[in-house]
Design an enzyme around this catalytic site. Structure first.
Site, PDB file in Angstrom:
ATOM      1  N   ARG A  49       0.839  -1.197   0.000  1.00 53.77           N
ATOM      2  CA  ARG A  49       0.000   0.000   0.000  1.00 53.77           C
ATOM      3  C   ARG A  49       0.871   1.242   0.000  1.00 53.77           C
ATOM      4  NH1 ARG A  49      -4.156   1.298   4.855  1.00 53.77           N
ATOM      5  NH2 ARG A  49      -5.506   2.754   3.776  1.00 53.77           N
ATOM      6  N   GLN A  57       3.101   1.237   3.244  1.00 55.50           N
ATOM      7  CA  GLN A  57       2.833   0.158   4.193  1.00 55.50           C
ATOM      8  C   GLN A  57       3.315  -1.185   3.662  1.00 55.50           C
ATOM      9  OE1 GLN A  57      -1.172   0.144   5.711  1.00 55.50           O
ATOM     10  NE2 GLN A  57      -1.058  -1.983   6.351  1.00 55.50           N
ATOM     11  N   PHE A 107       4.010   0.832   8.861  1.00 56.43           N
ATOM     12  CA  PHE A 107       4.026   1.835   7.798  1.00 56.43           C
ATOM     13  C   PHE A 107       5.041   2.907   8.131  1.00 56.43           C
ATOM     14  CE2 PHE A 107       0.636   3.118  10.706  1.00 56.43           C
ATOM     15  CZ  PHE A 107       0.840   4.476  10.881  1.00 56.43           C
TER      16      PHE A 107
END
Length: 172
Positions: A49, A57, A107
């Site tokens: 992500r 992430q 993240f």
């Protein structure tokens, strides 16, 4: 396979046996990340992500798509503390699915993200490789998608060097 991100991170807290940790340290969270790195659990795991001006992430070593992962001790573990704030780019924080659901996903902030304060535990900072994260940011994931829009070989090496630190570079 080309490794796009091989950065260095500083973890908050003192090295084991964790004596005299500063009150803001997230030592269990940092130890989880350290153990997963040492055990090479992050080796060849994708960053699934990427959201520009927000975060990158990764860390899902069981499924690789953001729906899996587990802690170094198996399963999930509780939130440690929320003393450190998401005050700037380059901070390392636990991704979770709600309170006390920390596993292996993490993240890195690409900007200040104060709306995450009190929800995600900050446990370190990127001290080398932020320029690569900025390049990754340009290949973002589309709304509703988990994978980057264009082909991107952004994977963790599982050998990310780290150093223990107390306050250097992290806002109190």
């Amino acid at each position: 396979m080309t490794t796009l991100f091989q950065g260095t991170v500083a973890l908050l807290g003192n090295p084991p046996p964790f004596r005299r940790n500063p009150p803001f340290a997230s030592r269990r969270t940092a130890e989880n990340f350290r153990l997963l790195c040492e055990r090479k659990k992050y080796a060849d795991v994708p960053f699934h992500r990427i959201i520009p001006s927000f975060m990158v992430q990764g860390g899902d070593f069981t499924r690789g798509d953001g729906r899996g992962g587990e802690s170094a001790w198996g399963g999930k573990f509780a939130d440690e503390n929320f003393r450190k704030k998401h005050s700037r780019a380059g901070l390392l924080s636990m991704a979770n699915a709600g309170p006390n659901t920390n596993g292996s996903q993490f993240f890195v902030t690409l900007a200040a993200t104060p709306h995450l304060d009190g929800k995600h535990v900050v446990f370190g900072e990127v001290t080398g490789g932020i320029d690569v994260l900025r390049k990754m940011e340009k290949v973002c994931t589309a709304p509703g998608q988990r994978w980057p829009e264009r082909a991107l070989d952004a994977r963790l090496t599982g050998r990310a060097p780290f150093r223990w630190t107390r306050t250097r570079g992290i806002d109190r």
